[in-house]
Design an enzyme around this catalytic site. Structure first.
Site, short mmCIF file in Angstrom:
data_model
loop_
_atom_site.label_atom_id
_atom_site.label_comp_id
_atom_site.label_asym_id
_atom_site.label_seq_id
_atom_site.Cartn_x
_atom_site.Cartn_y
_atom_site.Cartn_z
N LYS A 1 1.97 -2.51 6.47
CA LYS A 1 2.35 -2.37 5.04
C LYS A 1 3.79 -1.88 4.75
O LYS A 1 4.46 -2.19 3.80
CB LYS A 1 1.52 -1.39 4.67
CG LYS A 1 0.12 -1.86 4.34
CD LYS A 1 0.08 -3.17 3.56
CE LYS A 1 -1.42 -3.75 3.36
NZ LYS A 1 -1.34 -5.06 2.44
N THR B 1 -13.31 0.20 -2.85
CA THR B 1 -13.59 -1.49 -2.68
C THR B 1 -14.12 -1.70 -1.53
O THR B 1 -14.69 -0.48 -0.77
CB THR B 1 -12.19 -2.35 -2.93
OG1 THR B 1 -11.62 -1.75 -1.84
CG2 THR B 1 -11.50 -1.96 -4.19
N SER C 1 0.75 -1.16 0.04
CA SER C 1 0.17 -0.02 -0.11
C SER C 1 1.04 1.08 0.01
O SER C 1 2.00 1.30 0.34
CB SER C 1 -1.01 0.08 1.33
OG SER C 1 -1.48 1.28 1.38
N TYR D 1 -1.80 -0.25 10.84
CA TYR D 1 -2.16 -0.73 9.47
C TYR D 1 -0.67 -0.36 8.61
O TYR D 1 -0.28 -1.18 7.70
CB TYR D 1 -3.39 -0.14 8.87
CG TYR D 1 -3.36 -0.48 7.22
CD1 TYR D 1 -3.96 -1.93 6.87
CD2 TYR D 1 -3.24 0.44 6.22
CE1 TYR D 1 -3.82 -2.03 5.55
CE2 TYR D 1 -3.21 0.22 4.99
CZ TYR D 1 -3.55 -1.05 4.63
OH TYR D 1 -3.72 -1.39 3.28
#
Length: 266
Positions: A149, A180, A132, A145
């Site tokens: 990544k 998404t 990401s 998060y």
């Protein structure tokens, strides 16, 4: 015309993984689509659909054995499965963060350990890790998060060093925000924490929710098309940005002090 290149993709139930599967299958490649719940793949065109939980070794080796039994090899592994849990580090549920790391980081390692021996037998292969742009710079209340990544970046770099003598390539794809289910899953995972009005980080949570509601998000079909073009290259670069907004792309080149200034202002 059918292509004999065998591509295994994790996390095909939604988003980039699903779109990538469609594109590659329509191009004639032998595509193995996987998801924890194989029922989520029933409307997806693929050469083979398998249940695969990348946090469970039994599930992984059952799937790999099935692929090898059917096609005798795996040419390209796309480590796409992943999700996000959001929250300030002081408040985030540690068990939730561990579960996220099990998928985003250790799941990739599990897949590498299962697939690389098969690639080594053929002395060729490609490993595509979907990271990401958040693996390049940190945002407040997204630290866990981002850390997962950042780890994907390091794993990919280590793989290139460890596997080059076996002619196995590795790269990391760094997508920007997508239209998404990613943000819906994020909200479901983090809503209790981020909706707490008594949190001392509530101003961050409110600002983040407002920002995400107005955030420009790329079409996963276009991102998947770009990723398919990358992974089919003869030689891979170390990393590729895909569907990244210009501002985000620029931030990755800023010195640390300027990155922090920008994120504080945001």
């Amino acid at each position: 015309m059918k292509n004999e290149i065998v591509i295994l993709i994790t996390g095909c139930s939604t988003g980039i993984g699903r779109e990538l599967c469609k594109i590659l299958f329509n191009k004639g490649y032998t595509v193995v689509a996987t998801a924890r719940n194989v029922e989520a793949l029933k409307d997806l065109s693929a050469s083979l659909k398998l249940s695969l939980d990348i946090t469970e070794r039994e599930s992984i080796y059952a799937a790999i054995n099935e692929v090898i039994s059917r096609f005798h090899k795996i040419d390209i592994l796309v480590n796409n499965a992943g999700y996000s849990v959001r929250g300030a580090l002081e408040e985030i549920n540690v068990n939730s963060a561990k579960s996220m790391f099990d998928v985003n980081v250790f799941g990739i390692i599990n897949m590498i350990q299962a697939v690389v021996p098969e690639m080594r037998k053929k002395r060729s292969g490609k490993i595509i890790n979907i990271g990401s742009i958040s693996g390049k710079f940190v945002q407040p209340i997204n630290g866990a998060y981002c850390a997962s990544k950042f780890a994907v970046e390091a794993l990919s770099d280590a793989l290139r060093l460890e596997l080059h003598s076996y002619n196995i390539q590795a790269t990391v794809i760094e997508p920007g925000p997508m239209k998404t289910n990613f943000f819906k899953t994020l909200a479901d995972n983090s809503s209790n924490l981020m909706s707490n009005p008594n949190s001392c980080y509530s101003h961050f949570y409110e600002s983040d929710a407002k920002y995400r509601n107005n955030q420009k998000q790329a079409d996963p079909k276009e991102a998947a098309k770009a990723i398919s073009d990358v992974i089919l290259k003869r030689r891979l670069n170390s990393r590729y940005k895909v569907a990244v907004p210009f501002t985000y792309s620029m931030i990755t080149h800023f010195p640390d002090s300027l990155k922090e200034y920008f994120m504080k202002k945001r």
